[in-house]
Design a protein around this motif. Structure first.
Motif, PDB file in Angstrom:
ATOM      1  N   PHE A 220       0.857  -1.179   0.000  1.00 46.83           N
ATOM      2  CA  PHE A 220       0.000   0.000   0.000  1.00 46.83           C
ATOM      3  C   PHE A 220       0.898   1.235   0.000  1.00 46.83           C
ATOM      4  CE2 PHE A 220      -2.183  -3.415   2.177  1.00 46.83           C
ATOM      5  CZ  PHE A 220      -3.461  -3.381   1.643  1.00 46.83           C
ATOM      6  N   ASP A 221       0.542   2.227  -0.780  1.00 48.05           N
ATOM      7  CA  ASP A 221       1.321   3.468  -0.743  1.00 48.05           C
ATOM      8  C   ASP A 221       0.429   4.658  -1.053  1.00 48.05           C
ATOM      9  OD1 ASP A 221       1.729   4.343  -3.749  1.00 48.05           O
ATOM     10  OD2 ASP A 221       2.114   2.185  -3.719  1.00 48.05           O
ATOM     11  N   ILE A 222       0.903   5.816  -0.649  1.00 47.39           N
ATOM     12  CA  ILE A 222       0.224   7.084  -0.912  1.00 47.39           C
ATOM     13  C   ILE A 222       1.138   7.901  -1.810  1.00 47.39           C
ATOM     14  CG2 ILE A 222      -0.625   9.226   0.131  1.00 47.39           C
ATOM     15  CD1 ILE A 222      -1.221   7.588   2.673  1.00 47.39           C
ATOM     16  N   ARG A 223       0.607   8.385  -2.895  1.00 43.57           N
ATOM     17  CA  ARG A 223       1.389   9.180  -3.845  1.00 43.57           C
ATOM     18  C   ARG A 223       0.894  10.617  -3.815  1.00 43.57           C
ATOM     19  NH1 ARG A 223       1.809   6.287  -9.537  1.00 43.57           N
ATOM     20  NH2 ARG A 223       3.663   7.618  -9.631  1.00 43.57           N
ATOM     21  N   ILE A 224       1.835  11.532  -3.635  1.00 44.89           N
ATOM     22  CA  ILE A 224       1.511  12.962  -3.612  1.00 44.89           C
ATOM     23  C   ILE A 224       2.403  13.638  -4.639  1.00 44.89           C
ATOM     24  CG2 ILE A 224       1.436  15.058  -2.214  1.00 44.89           C
ATOM     25  CD1 ILE A 224       1.080  13.285   0.241  1.00 44.89           C
ATOM     26  N   ILE A 236      -3.431  13.585  -5.234  1.00 43.73           N
ATOM     27  CA  ILE A 236      -3.096  12.651  -4.166  1.00 43.73           C
ATOM     28  C   ILE A 236      -3.766  11.326  -4.498  1.00 43.73           C
ATOM     29  CG2 ILE A 236      -3.354  12.102  -1.711  1.00 43.73           C
ATOM     30  CD1 ILE A 236      -3.302  15.069  -1.130  1.00 43.73           C
ATOM     31  N   ALA A 237      -3.000  10.260  -4.442  1.00 40.21           N
ATOM     32  CA  ALA A 237      -3.533   8.948  -4.804  1.00 40.21           C
ATOM     33  C   ALA A 237      -3.198   7.930  -3.723  1.00 40.21           C
ATOM     34  CB  ALA A 237      -2.969   8.486  -6.149  1.00 40.21           C
ATOM     35  N   ALA A 238      -4.175   7.070  -3.421  1.00 45.57           N
ATOM     36  CA  ALA A 238      -3.945   5.921  -2.535  1.00 45.57           C
ATOM     37  C   ALA A 238      -3.939   4.685  -3.432  1.00 45.57           C
ATOM     38  CB  ALA A 238      -5.051   5.830  -1.490  1.00 45.57           C
ATOM     39  N   ARG A 239      -2.827   3.967  -3.428  1.00 46.78           N
ATOM     40  CA  ARG A 239      -2.657   2.893  -4.402  1.00 46.78           C
ATOM     41  C   ARG A 239      -2.309   1.575  -3.725  1.00 46.78           C
ATOM     42  NH1 ARG A 239       2.269   3.136  -8.675  1.00 46.78           N
ATOM     43  NH2 ARG A 239       3.338   3.122  -6.649  1.00 46.78           N
ATOM     44  N   TYR A 240      -2.895   0.512  -4.259  1.00 51.77           N
ATOM     45  CA  TYR A 240      -2.528  -0.850  -3.861  1.00 51.77           C
ATOM     46  C   TYR A 240      -1.816  -1.502  -5.039  1.00 51.77           C
ATOM     47  CZ  TYR A 240      -3.009  -5.877  -3.068  1.00 51.77           C
ATOM     48  OH  TYR A 240      -2.757  -7.212  -2.944  1.00 51.77           O
ATOM     49  N   ARG A 241      -0.713  -2.225  -4.744  1.00 51.80           N
ATOM     50  CA  ARG A 241       0.038  -2.892  -5.808  1.00 51.80           C
ATOM     51  C   ARG A 241       0.315  -4.347  -5.413  1.00 51.80           C
ATOM     52  NH1 ARG A 241       3.268  -0.229  -9.639  1.00 51.80           N
ATOM     53  NH2 ARG A 241       4.961  -1.715  -9.251  1.00 51.80           N
ATOM     54  N   LEU A 242       0.261  -5.209  -6.414  1.00 53.19           N
ATOM     55  CA  LEU A 242       0.571  -6.619  -6.219  1.00 53.19           C
ATOM     56  C   LEU A 242       1.358  -7.104  -7.435  1.00 53.19           C
ATOM     57  CD1 LEU A 242       0.148  -9.280  -4.572  1.00 53.19           C
ATOM     58  CD2 LEU A 242      -1.905  -9.645  -5.949  1.00 53.19           C
ATOM     59  N   GLU A 243       2.548  -7.643  -7.174  1.00 51.59           N
ATOM     60  CA  GLU A 243       3.407  -8.144  -8.254  1.00 51.59           C
ATOM     61  C   GLU A 243       3.786  -9.593  -8.001  1.00 51.59           C
ATOM     62  OE1 GLU A 243       6.153  -4.945 -10.528  1.00 51.59           O
ATOM     63  OE2 GLU A 243       6.706  -5.313  -8.449  1.00 51.59           O
ATOM     64  N   GLN A 244       3.905 -10.348  -9.071  1.00 55.61           N
ATOM     65  CA  GLN A 244       4.368 -11.728  -8.972  1.00 55.61           C
ATOM     66  C   GLN A 244       4.974 -12.118 -10.320  1.00 55.61           C
ATOM     67  OE1 GLN A 244       5.753 -14.437  -7.570  1.00 55.61           O
ATOM     68  NE2 GLN A 244       4.083 -14.360  -6.060  1.00 55.61           N
ATOM     69  N   ARG A 245       5.991 -12.980 -10.278  1.00 57.60           N
ATOM     70  CA  ARG A 245       6.580 -13.463 -11.525  1.00 57.60           C
ATOM     71  C   ARG A 245       5.512 -14.078 -12.420  1.00 57.60           C
ATOM     72  NH1 ARG A 245      12.441 -16.286 -10.711  1.00 57.60           N
ATOM     73  NH2 ARG A 245      13.384 -14.729  -9.330  1.00 57.60           N
ATOM     74  N   ASP A 314      -3.295   3.325   7.410  1.00 57.30           N
ATOM     75  CA  ASP A 314      -2.901   4.663   6.938  1.00 57.30           C
ATOM     76  C   ASP A 314      -3.424   4.896   5.516  1.00 57.30           C
ATOM     77  OD1 ASP A 314      -1.602   5.131   9.318  1.00 57.30           O
ATOM     78  OD2 ASP A 314       0.362   4.554   8.577  1.00 57.30           O
ATOM     79  N   TRP A 315      -3.304   3.888   4.681  1.00 53.60           N
ATOM     80  CA  TRP A 315      -3.818   3.962   3.303  1.00 53.60           C
ATOM     81  C   TRP A 315      -5.323   4.193   3.305  1.00 53.60           C
ATOM     82  CZ3 TRP A 315      -7.411   0.974   0.772  1.00 53.60           C
ATOM     83  CH2 TRP A 315      -7.420   0.986  -0.632  1.00 53.60           C
ATOM     84  N   LEU A 316      -6.022   3.507   4.222  1.00 53.30           N
ATOM     85  CA  LEU A 316      -7.474   3.643   4.332  1.00 53.30           C
ATOM     86  C   LEU A 316      -7.855   5.066   4.727  1.00 53.30           C
ATOM     87  CD1 LEU A 316     -10.288   2.328   4.325  1.00 53.30           C
ATOM     88  CD2 LEU A 316      -9.886   1.691   6.727  1.00 53.30           C
ATOM     89  N   ALA A 317      -7.086   5.668   5.615  1.00 57.47           N
ATOM     90  CA  ALA A 317      -7.369   7.050   6.011  1.00 57.47           C
ATOM     91  C   ALA A 317      -7.251   7.973   4.806  1.00 57.47           C
ATOM     92  CB  ALA A 317      -6.409   7.480   7.115  1.00 57.47           C
ATOM     93  N   CYS A 318      -6.210   7.780   3.992  1.00 58.38           N
ATOM     94  CA  CYS A 318      -6.044   8.600   2.790  1.00 58.38           C
ATOM     95  C   CYS A 318      -7.170   8.326   1.790  1.00 58.38           C
ATOM     96  CB  CYS A 318      -4.679   8.327   2.162  1.00 58.38           C
ATOM     97  SG  CYS A 318      -4.306   9.372   0.743  1.00 58.38           S
ATOM     98  N   LYS A 340       1.911   9.362   4.632  1.00 59.07           N
ATOM     99  CA  LYS A 340       2.895   8.816   3.695  1.00 59.07           C
ATOM    100  C   LYS A 340       4.266   8.684   4.348  1.00 59.07           C
ATOM    101  CE  LYS A 340       5.312  10.178  -0.546  1.00 59.07           C
ATOM    102  NZ  LYS A 340       5.269   8.897  -1.270  1.00 59.07           N
ATOM    103  N   GLU A 341       4.633   9.674   5.160  1.00 59.93           N
ATOM    104  CA  GLU A 341       5.967   9.678   5.776  1.00 59.93           C
ATOM    105  C   GLU A 341       6.113   8.647   6.885  1.00 59.93           C
ATOM    106  OE1 GLU A 341       8.673  11.372   4.787  1.00 59.93           O
ATOM    107  OE2 GLU A 341       7.407  11.934   3.085  1.00 59.93           O
ATOM    108  N   GLY A 342       5.013   7.997   7.300  1.00 63.11           N
ATOM    109  CA  GLY A 342       5.129   6.990   8.361  1.00 63.11           C
ATOM    110  C   GLY A 342       4.847   5.575   7.898  1.00 63.11           C
ATOM    111  N   MET A 343       4.759   5.370   6.572  1.00 56.69           N
ATOM    112  CA  MET A 343       4.375   4.062   6.046  1.00 56.69           C
ATOM    113  C   MET A 343       5.585   3.261   5.552  1.00 56.69           C
ATOM    114  SD  MET A 343       0.933   5.012   3.860  1.00 56.69           S
ATOM    115  CE  MET A 343       0.797   3.344   3.198  1.00 56.69           C
TER     116      MET A 343
END
Length: 361
Positions: A220-224, A236-245, A314-318, A340-343
């Protein structure tokens, strides 16, 4: 000690003719005999028989070699009777960050018996989470200092059987191939007769599998966004990412089917990316309001349990800032920046109260 004392008094009284120590109190003598009998029968003979024979027969009846394994077996039976949420969650967690080792030989040259190893790997910040999992499914925790990681390994036959009971029929990725090899080994080396299943192709939001897979590989991340002067934009964006081979390195099978299920379940497109020495990856990115709302509803029902739960909060709050429009205000943007600065790697405080939910999952 009391029974022995009564026995001594009786023998002293009967040691010689006539009155000895009880001054002719025949009623007291009768009471002492009755008390001695009750104490010896109910506080020594019966506990001794139940404990002695129980210590031998109960493990035999339960199929365990001794009491240590019996307690483990009883715990496993309790785990087996829990809801499938724990099983589907563990299935996703293991398919994200786990492996199985199957021995080629049953014994080492020295005669030591080899068992398969069921292993899940965690980063070294997850110890309270690992310890809670160990209390539920057993196993051994090992610290790999050089890799900044812990592993939870299950190698006992009873533990492996419990894992099969929990996970069988709930796996979704190419790692199912290795899991079925574990089933074959257990069936061939015990009296078990487990059935092997095909990958679970049900709706990704129907059980806790995706929650476990997220705890393993999601983020989970917050992009500003910033303009050249360094001032904050309204973006401002709240984003979820999932990666796998794309291709499993061991089975050479593709992850396409499971990633298609995930993209379909949350209404997003399946993307690909290339990194880590030109390795191809599938990528799920969830950032639109509609898709985030589906994700939030899912995690309400099937929560996270690793420290990623804290990033999710934190992501949910954003996310809520964005839904309400609060992120468009100066105060909202500043609060989003603080979140964002505490994640993720910047997090220095960890609260594990949410693990209480796992104990009753």
């Amino acid at each position: 000690m009391i029974g022995t004392a009564f026995s001594v008094l009786i023998r002293l009284e009967l040691a010689g003719p006539g009155l000895q120590f009880l001054a002719g109190d025949h009623q007291l003598f009768n009471v002492i005999i009755s008390a001695h009998a009750l104490i010896m029968i109910f506080f020594m003979v019966m506990p001794g028989l139940v404990g002695g024979f129980g210590n031998y027969f109960l493990p035999v009846q339960m199929g365990a070699p001794d009491w240590k394994y019996l307690f483990r077996k009883i715990r496993n039976i309790t785990t087996e009777n829990k809801s499938s949420n724990l099983g589907s969650y563990l299935a996703g967690l293991w398919e994200g960050d786990g492996h199985i080792w199957i021995p080629k030989n049953t014994h080492s040259p020295s005669g030591k018996k080899y068992n398969p190893h069921f292993v899940i790997t965690f980063d070294d910040k997850q110890y309270p989470f690992i310890f809670m999992l160990k209390s539920l499914i057993g196993g051994t925790i090992r610290h790999k200092k050089d890799n900044h990681a812990y592993t939870l390994s299950i190698t006992s036959i009873s533990g492996l059987i419990n894992i099969i009971n929990l996970l069988n029929g709930l796996l979704r990725t190419p790692k199912l191939n290795k899991f079925n090899q574990l089933i074959d080994w257990i069936n061939n080396n015990t009296n078990s007769n487990f059935i092997k299943h095909n990958p679970d192709l049900s709706d990704i939001r129907n059980n806790a599998w995706f929650s476990g897979f997220t705890d393993a590989d999601g983020s989970f991340d917050i992009r500003i966004s910033l303009i050249e002067t360094g001032a904050l934009k309204n973006r401002i964006a709240a984003r979820y990412r999932l990666e796998q081979r794309m291709i499993d390195p061991e089975t050479k099978e593709s992850y396409e089917s499971i990633f298609n299920l995930i993209s379909l379940g949350f209404g997003v497109n399946l993307s690909t990316t290339v990194h880590n020495e030109n390795i191809n990856y599938y990528l799920i990115s969830i950032s639109s309001n509609k898709s985030r709302l589906l994700l939030v509803d899912y995690f309400k029902k099937y929560p996270l349990f690793s420290s990623k739960y804290l990033n999710y909060i934190d992501w949910l709050a954003c996310h809520n800032f964005i839904i309400s429009g609060y992120h468009l205000t100066d105060l909202g943007r500043n609060k989003a920046l603080q979140l964002k600065e505490g994640m993720n790697s910047k997090r220095i405080y960890y609260n594990w109260d949410h693990l209480d939910l796992l104990n009753s999952y």
